[in-house]
Scaffold this motif. Structure first.
Motif, PDB file in Angstrom:
ATOM      1  N   LEU A  50      -6.015  -3.746   5.828  1.00 57.63           N
ATOM      2  CA  LEU A  50      -4.637  -3.275   5.983  1.00 57.63           C
ATOM      3  C   LEU A  50      -3.929  -3.960   7.151  1.00 57.63           C
ATOM      4  O   LEU A  50      -2.722  -4.160   7.114  1.00 57.63           O
ATOM      5  CB  LEU A  50      -4.594  -1.756   6.136  1.00 57.63           C
ATOM      6  CG  LEU A  50      -4.899  -0.966   4.865  1.00 57.63           C
ATOM      7  CD1 LEU A  50      -4.976   0.517   5.164  1.00 57.63           C
ATOM      8  CD2 LEU A  50      -3.870  -1.256   3.771  1.00 57.63           C
TER       9      LEU A  50
ATOM     10  N   ALA B 193      -0.577  -4.915   5.085  1.00 62.76           N
ATOM     11  CA  ALA B 193      -0.324  -3.478   4.957  1.00 62.76           C
ATOM     12  C   ALA B 193       0.174  -3.096   3.567  1.00 62.76           C
ATOM     13  O   ALA B 193       0.171  -1.926   3.210  1.00 62.76           O
ATOM     14  CB  ALA B 193       0.688  -3.018   6.011  1.00 62.76           C
ATOM     15  N   ARG B 194       0.568  -4.086   2.774  1.00 61.40           N
ATOM     16  CA  ARG B 194       1.050  -3.829   1.419  1.00 61.40           C
ATOM     17  C   ARG B 194      -0.033  -4.031   0.360  1.00 61.40           C
ATOM     18  O   ARG B 194       0.255  -4.003  -0.834  1.00 61.40           O
ATOM     19  CB  ARG B 194       2.244  -4.726   1.117  1.00 61.40           C
ATOM     20  CG  ARG B 194       3.451  -4.397   2.000  1.00 61.40           C
ATOM     21  CD  ARG B 194       4.625  -5.250   1.676  1.00 61.40           C
ATOM     22  NE  ARG B 194       4.994  -5.052   0.278  1.00 61.40           N
ATOM     23  CZ  ARG B 194       6.049  -5.562  -0.300  1.00 61.40           C
ATOM     24  NH1 ARG B 194       6.862  -6.326   0.380  1.00 61.40           N
ATOM     25  NH2 ARG B 194       6.307  -5.344  -1.570  1.00 61.40           N
TER      26      ARG B 194
ATOM     27  N   GLU C  68      -5.193   8.251   8.074  1.00 64.81           N
ATOM     28  CA  GLU C  68      -3.842   8.621   8.509  1.00 64.81           C
ATOM     29  C   GLU C  68      -3.841   9.989   9.174  1.00 64.81           C
ATOM     30  O   GLU C  68      -3.242  10.174  10.238  1.00 64.81           O
ATOM     31  CB  GLU C  68      -2.886   8.613   7.316  1.00 64.81           C
ATOM     32  CG  GLU C  68      -2.592   7.233   6.774  1.00 64.81           C
ATOM     33  CD  GLU C  68      -1.831   7.242   5.460  1.00 64.81           C
ATOM     34  OE1 GLU C  68      -1.305   6.189   5.090  1.00 64.81           O
ATOM     35  OE2 GLU C  68      -1.778   8.311   4.781  1.00 64.81           O
TER      36      GLU C  68
ATOM     37  N   ILE D 165      -4.752   5.405  11.540  1.00 58.79           N
ATOM     38  CA  ILE D 165      -3.620   4.655  10.980  1.00 58.79           C
ATOM     39  C   ILE D 165      -2.384   5.487  11.288  1.00 58.79           C
ATOM     40  O   ILE D 165      -2.266   6.622  10.832  1.00 58.79           O
ATOM     41  CB  ILE D 165      -3.769   4.444   9.454  1.00 58.79           C
ATOM     42  CG1 ILE D 165      -4.979   3.565   9.145  1.00 58.79           C
ATOM     43  CG2 ILE D 165      -2.488   3.831   8.884  1.00 58.79           C
ATOM     44  CD1 ILE D 165      -5.261   3.390   7.663  1.00 58.79           C
TER      45      ILE D 165
ATOM     46  N   TYR E 211       2.872   1.767   9.075  1.00 59.34           N
ATOM     47  CA  TYR E 211       2.828   0.490   8.379  1.00 59.34           C
ATOM     48  C   TYR E 211       4.082  -0.276   8.784  1.00 59.34           C
ATOM     49  O   TYR E 211       5.172   0.292   8.809  1.00 59.34           O
ATOM     50  CB  TYR E 211       2.782   0.707   6.860  1.00 59.34           C
ATOM     51  CG  TYR E 211       1.555   1.485   6.444  1.00 59.34           C
ATOM     52  CD1 TYR E 211       0.381   0.820   6.109  1.00 59.34           C
ATOM     53  CD2 TYR E 211       1.546   2.876   6.431  1.00 59.34           C
ATOM     54  CE1 TYR E 211      -0.768   1.526   5.750  1.00 59.34           C
ATOM     55  CE2 TYR E 211       0.407   3.584   6.076  1.00 59.34           C
ATOM     56  CZ  TYR E 211      -0.740   2.909   5.735  1.00 59.34           C
ATOM     57  OH  TYR E 211      -1.873   3.601   5.386  1.00 59.34           O
TER      58      TYR E 211
END
Length: 155
Positions: free
Chosen positions: A12, A16-17, A42, A47, A50
């Motif tokens: 990531l 990140a996509r 997350e 995380i 983004y």
């Protein structure tokens, strides 16, 4: 956190996509398992967002600089909201040493940078500025090593 979580984080950070399908192929687990792991990362705060990498020069911001500021502790209450309100400040950190704050800023011109520095000096005090000529290492994530994994931390 196990070696799969670390691999997901590494992937990531590179992109990140990346799709769940692509992450699934790289990690050899199902897409729903990847989604669950990302949600857990997350939720734990590992995380925390983004982001896009933007070329500021192509948007007309040709001057990048680091501005250090000597700030008295009593000034922080006024300084933090001020610096947060300036969109040209892309990062600001409280640091050790002779200067207590260091800001990374971008501006269209040296005149715009000078105007900003003058305002900061008038409101808060002494500054030291370094204008960036080139960047040898762009901002990047940290590569997590998964070669030392201990299976005892897997769930």
């Amino acid at each position: 956190m196990d070696k799969i979580d670390r691999k997901i984080i590494n992937l990531l950070q590179q992109n990140a996509r990346a799709s769940l399908k692509d992450l699934s192929k790289e990690c050899f687990i199902s897409s729903p398992a990847i989604a669950a792991r990302i949600a857990k990362l997350e939720k734990s705060g590992i995380i925390n967002g983004y982001h896009s990498s933007i070329n500021f020069e192509k948007l007309g911001f040709h001057v990048r600089a680091f501005v250090q500021l000597q700030l008295e502790p009593r000034q922080k209450k006024e300084f933090y909201p001020y610096v947060e309100s300036i969109p040209n400040v892309v990062e600001c950190n409280c640091v050790t040493g002779d200067y207590s704050e260091i800001m990374e800023v971008v501006f269209p011109s040296t005149k715009d940078l000078d105007d900003f520095i003058n305002e900061v000096q008038q409101r808060f005090g002494k500054t030291s500025t370094q204008i960036v000529f080139s960047t040898s290492v762009e901002h990047r994530g940290i590569q997590l090593d998964h070669s030392f994994d201990d299976d005892s931390d897997e769930e």
